[in-house]
Design an enzyme around this catalytic site. Sequence first.
Site, PDB file in Angstrom:
ATOM      1  N   CYS A 135      -0.883  11.270  24.580  1.00 57.09           N
ATOM      2  CA  CYS A 135      -0.180  10.354  23.667  1.00 57.09           C
ATOM      3  C   CYS A 135       1.282  10.231  24.054  1.00 57.09           C
ATOM      4  CB  CYS A 135      -0.314  10.854  22.229  1.00 57.09           C
ATOM      5  SG  CYS A 135       0.489   9.774  21.020  1.00 57.09           S
ATOM      6  N   CYS A 138       3.606   9.953  21.053  1.00 61.29           N
ATOM      7  CA  CYS A 138       3.867  11.231  20.386  1.00 61.29           C
ATOM      8  C   CYS A 138       4.844  12.095  21.167  1.00 61.29           C
ATOM      9  CB  CYS A 138       2.563  12.011  20.216  1.00 61.29           C
ATOM     10  SG  CYS A 138       1.214  11.117  19.455  1.00 61.29           S
ATOM     11  N   ASP A 139       4.670  12.157  22.479  1.00 60.12           N
ATOM     12  CA  ASP A 139       5.340  13.178  23.283  1.00 60.12           C
ATOM     13  C   ASP A 139       6.314  12.657  24.331  1.00 60.12           C
ATOM     14  OD1 ASP A 139       3.830  15.087  21.899  1.00 60.12           O
ATOM     15  OD2 ASP A 139       2.160  14.888  23.291  1.00 60.12           O
TER      16      ASP A 139
END
Length: 309
Positions: A135, A138-139
């Site tokens: 992701c 997300c990261d």
Amino acid sequence: MIEEKLIIIGNGPAGCTAAVYAARAGLKPRMFAGDSPCGLLALTSDVENFPGFPSGISGLDLVMAIQEQAEKFGAETDYDTITSIDFDPVNGHILTAADGRVFKTRALIIATGATPRKLGVPGEDRLWGRGVSACATCDGAFFKDMPVAVAGGGDSAMEEAIFLTRFASHVHLIHRRDTFRASAIMVERARKNEKITFHLNSTVEEICGISEVESVKITDKISGEKSILNVRGFFAALGHVPATTLFKSAGVETDDNGYIKVAADSSATNIPGVFAAGDCMDPRYRQAIIAAGNGAKAALDAEKYLAGE
């Protein structure tokens, strides 16, 4: 046979949030954790984009806090796994657990999530959450001014590679063929980005590093030449697999990729009294905050359904 008003299958952000709302409504839900307690988020070491945690929080701590909140209001967490289901909107849905217990419930929320497809190469599982991710949204911010690699050839791979150029110093896009499943416009956008280098007809052999990602070994399928990419992050953009096989075989309607279909502006499935929330019905966003919101919707829908029975 154990009778319940509401059963929730899955205790990631969607399941636990559903449990909070349902428990506060006095439904005393039973929430099954299954084979992956706290869901995929439990494998994420740092979550920095969930509201209310300016310093970040581990994925496991986040979900455990929501679970504790649900239990405070009367939810029960059951660490067994549901192995079979017989849907019966009239008399009650019948669920069987792995330990042989049989449950009847008037309403059911499916919140079993989805798992990212993996390459299955050495180092991938060991370094998951330590530089290996599925992701970018997300990261990606963790890799500011660092080189990263993305594996995949679909639209999601192009989107993730392009997105990562906002943070990373450079992005290496690895694809096993020289043609793409991605749309032509997405490929063109990626090719025009000077921060993206394509490695075509190439396979990932190993993700290397002791406590975090340090490099990726790749092999050119045509020449056989092996090379090492010095990167600090590796993103598998290979799609996700929703954990819905059990429900699909029992009659829950899904799309071609296995994601549960829900009614417009609702969490209701095609079976009365059965609702879905989180990544098992959301092929697009796959974010903890959105899964939690879906869980709240499912609990509200279930409450309304039970009140109208």
